[in-house]
Design a protein around this motif. Structure first.
Motif, PDB file in Angstrom:
ATOM      1  N   VAL A 162     -34.525 -30.536 -18.186  1.00 32.91           N
ATOM      2  CA  VAL A 162     -34.152 -31.962 -18.160  1.00 32.91           C
ATOM      3  C   VAL A 162     -32.691 -32.077 -17.724  1.00 32.91           C
ATOM      4  O   VAL A 162     -32.343 -32.886 -16.849  1.00 32.91           O
ATOM      5  CB  VAL A 162     -34.368 -32.621 -19.548  1.00 32.91           C
ATOM      6  N   GLU A 209     -28.481 -34.711  -9.048  1.00 33.06           N
ATOM      7  CA  GLU A 209     -27.986 -35.747  -8.129  1.00 33.06           C
ATOM      8  C   GLU A 209     -26.462 -35.845  -8.103  1.00 33.06           C
ATOM      9  O   GLU A 209     -25.879 -36.189  -7.082  1.00 33.06           O
ATOM     10  CB  GLU A 209     -28.527 -37.110  -8.555  1.00 33.06           C
ATOM     11  N   HIS A 241     -34.415 -25.194 -11.299  1.00 37.29           N
ATOM     12  CA  HIS A 241     -35.238 -26.181 -12.013  1.00 37.29           C
ATOM     13  C   HIS A 241     -36.736 -25.937 -11.727  1.00 37.29           C
ATOM     14  O   HIS A 241     -37.553 -25.937 -12.643  1.00 37.29           O
ATOM     15  CB  HIS A 241     -34.805 -27.576 -11.550  1.00 37.29           C
ATOM     16  N   TRP A 275     -44.375 -30.074  -9.336  1.00 32.72           N
ATOM     17  CA  TRP A 275     -44.937 -29.179  -8.306  1.00 32.72           C
ATOM     18  C   TRP A 275     -45.630 -30.004  -7.212  1.00 32.72           C
ATOM     19  O   TRP A 275     -45.524 -29.712  -6.019  1.00 32.72           O
ATOM     20  CB  TRP A 275     -45.903 -28.219  -9.007  1.00 32.72           C
TER      21      TRP A 275
HETATM   22  C1  HEM Z   1     -40.445 -28.126 -17.736  1.00 25.12           C
HETATM   23  C2  HEM Z   1     -40.895 -28.812 -16.726  1.00 25.12           C
HETATM   24  C3  HEM Z   1     -40.052 -29.865 -16.045  1.00 25.12           C
HETATM   25  C4  HEM Z   1     -39.235 -30.830 -16.617  1.00 25.12           C
HETATM   26  C5  HEM Z   1     -38.987 -31.087 -18.104  1.00 25.12           C
HETATM   27  C6  HEM Z   1     -38.650 -31.591 -15.514  1.00 25.12           C
HETATM   28  C7  HEM Z   1     -37.796 -32.673 -15.670  1.00 25.12           C
HETATM   29  C8  HEM Z   1     -37.165 -33.334 -14.637  1.00 25.12           C
HETATM   30  C9  HEM Z   1     -36.244 -34.444 -14.784  1.00 25.12           C
HETATM   31  C10 HEM Z   1     -35.840 -35.088 -16.137  1.00 25.12           C
HETATM   32  C11 HEM Z   1     -35.830 -34.808 -13.562  1.00 25.12           C
HETATM   33  C12 HEM Z   1     -34.868 -35.973 -13.229  1.00 25.12           C
HETATM   34  C13 HEM Z   1     -35.679 -37.230 -13.071  1.00 25.12           C
HETATM   35  C14 HEM Z   1     -34.789 -38.459 -13.020  1.00 25.12           C
HETATM   36  O1  HEM Z   1     -34.048 -38.581 -12.039  1.00 25.12           O
HETATM   37  O2  HEM Z   1     -34.875 -39.275 -13.958  1.00 25.12           O
HETATM   38  C15 HEM Z   1     -36.474 -33.949 -12.590  1.00 25.12           C
HETATM   39  C16 HEM Z   1     -36.285 -33.991 -11.219  1.00 25.12           C
HETATM   40  C17 HEM Z   1     -36.918 -33.149 -10.292  1.00 25.12           C
HETATM   41  N1  HEM Z   1     -37.862 -32.172 -10.567  1.00 25.12           N
HETATM   42 FE1  HEM Z   1     -38.482 -31.627 -12.420  1.00 25.12          FE
HETATM   43  N2  HEM Z   1     -39.117 -31.054 -14.320  1.00 25.12           N
HETATM   44  C18 HEM Z   1     -39.959 -29.999 -14.602  1.00 25.12           C
HETATM   45  C19 HEM Z   1     -40.637 -29.212 -13.689  1.00 25.12           C
HETATM   46  C20 HEM Z   1     -40.517 -29.282 -12.293  1.00 25.12           C
HETATM   47  C21 HEM Z   1     -41.205 -28.440 -11.335  1.00 25.12           C
HETATM   48  C22 HEM Z   1     -42.222 -27.341 -11.708  1.00 25.12           C
HETATM   49  C23 HEM Z   1     -40.794 -28.819 -10.103  1.00 25.12           C
HETATM   50  C24 HEM Z   1     -41.200 -28.294  -8.746  1.00 25.12           C
HETATM   51  C25 HEM Z   1     -41.888 -27.197  -8.533  1.00 25.12           C
HETATM   52  C26 HEM Z   1     -39.848 -29.908 -10.262  1.00 25.12           C
HETATM   53  C27 HEM Z   1     -39.195 -30.580  -9.224  1.00 25.12           C
HETATM   54  C28 HEM Z   1     -38.250 -31.581  -9.374  1.00 25.12           C
HETATM   55  C29 HEM Z   1     -37.508 -32.182  -8.288  1.00 25.12           C
HETATM   56  C30 HEM Z   1     -37.611 -31.824  -6.791  1.00 25.12           C
HETATM   57  C31 HEM Z   1     -36.676 -33.172  -8.862  1.00 25.12           C
HETATM   58  C32 HEM Z   1     -35.694 -34.103  -8.137  1.00 25.12           C
HETATM   59  C33 HEM Z   1     -34.311 -33.494  -8.209  1.00 25.12           C
HETATM   60  C34 HEM Z   1     -33.339 -34.344  -7.396  1.00 25.12           C
HETATM   61  O3  HEM Z   1     -33.458 -34.304  -6.190  1.00 25.12           O
HETATM   62  O4  HEM Z   1     -32.532 -35.040  -8.019  1.00 25.12           O
HETATM   63  N3  HEM Z   1     -39.702 -30.167 -11.605  1.00 25.12           N
HETATM   64  N4  HEM Z   1     -37.290 -33.063 -13.288  1.00 25.12           N
END
Ligand code: HEM
Length: 187
Positions: free
Chosen positions: A26, A33, A47, A104
């Motif tokens: 998280v 960003e 991440h 994913w």
């Molecule tokens: C434990 C599992 C995961 C949690 C708790 C999690 C949590 C989060 C959170 C809180 C955000 C920010 C969302 C916001 O802006 O409010 C985020 C962004 C993102 N997550 Fe995850 N995520 C998890 C798994 C994954 C996986 C497995 C992938 C890809 C294989 C992924 C890809 C992304 C991407 C690409 C972003 C956007 C980042 C950016 O460009 O700012 N996440 N995630």
């Protein structure tokens, strides 16, 4: 002698490991960003790797849960607290799958996916989801990327709410009701 019924060591280890990795993820997801450009790629790659690790651990945890009953709750807990804690636990189980899966899916619809192959912690090659990555029409793919991104964010909001209730419940039982709540999930 300590009579507190406890979860098994495997359940306890999976509980704290998944909790720690989800919290780190998280923080990384929200921080991505606002980081300097040179850090963004590594942060998001880490991440993704942590998220896929959580997915694997969540699978183990669910299999363990199906084959092992949790220790009975103290008889003194009122029925509304039992029901609420059950609902929150189911929600947390759903979210430890929904967050990595939606992330994913979001990443598989990314236009840069083909030129930026995934490798877990830079070592183990990891696939994108084929049917999403192979969508031929760029506009459709972009709208899927946006949609799955929204799901990922909303599952994040649900996680914050479920986590807050989970934490408040545990602290209430431990410090207000004075039951050995935290010991149930301790080694
Ligand atoms: C434990 C599992 C995961 C949690 C708790 C999690 C949590 C989060 C959170 C809180 C955000 C920010 C969302 C916001 O802006 O409010 C985020 C962004 C993102 N997550 Fe995850 N995520 C998890 C798994 C994954 C996986 C497995 C992938 C890809 C294989 C992924 C890809 C992304 C991407 C690409 C972003 C956007 C980042 C950016 O460009 O700012 N996440 N995630």
């Amino acid at each position: 002698m300590n009579q507190t019924p406890r979860y098994t060591r495997t359940a306890v280890t999976l509980h704290w490991l998944i909790a720690l990795l989800m919290i780190v993820n998280v923080v990384l997801g929200l921080a991505a960003e606002s980081l300097p450009d040179s850090w963004v790629r590594t942060t998001i790659d880490t991440h993704k790797s942590i998220g896929i690790t959580v997915l694997g651990l969540a699978l183990l945890r669910l299999l363990w849960r199906f084959s092992h009953r949790p220790p009975a709750l103290p008889a003194a807990y009122p029925s509304w607290e039992r029901r609420l804690s059950g609902v929150v636990h189911v929600l947390l189980y759903v979210l430890i799958f929904a967050l990595p899966l939606s992330g994913w899916m979001h990443d598989s619809a990314w236009e840069g996916a083909a030129t930026h192959p995934m490798a877990l912690f830079g070592i183990v090659p990891w696939p994108r989801i084929g049917w999403i990555q192979n969508v031929a029409d760029p506009a459709t793919k972009e709208s899927l990327h946006t949609l799955f991104g929204h799901w990922h964010v909303w599952f994040g909001y649900a996680l914050y709410a479920a986590f807050a209730l989970h934490l408040l419940g545990a602290l209430k039982h431990q410090f207000v009701d004075r039951h050995a709540e935290l010991q149930r999930m301790g080694w």
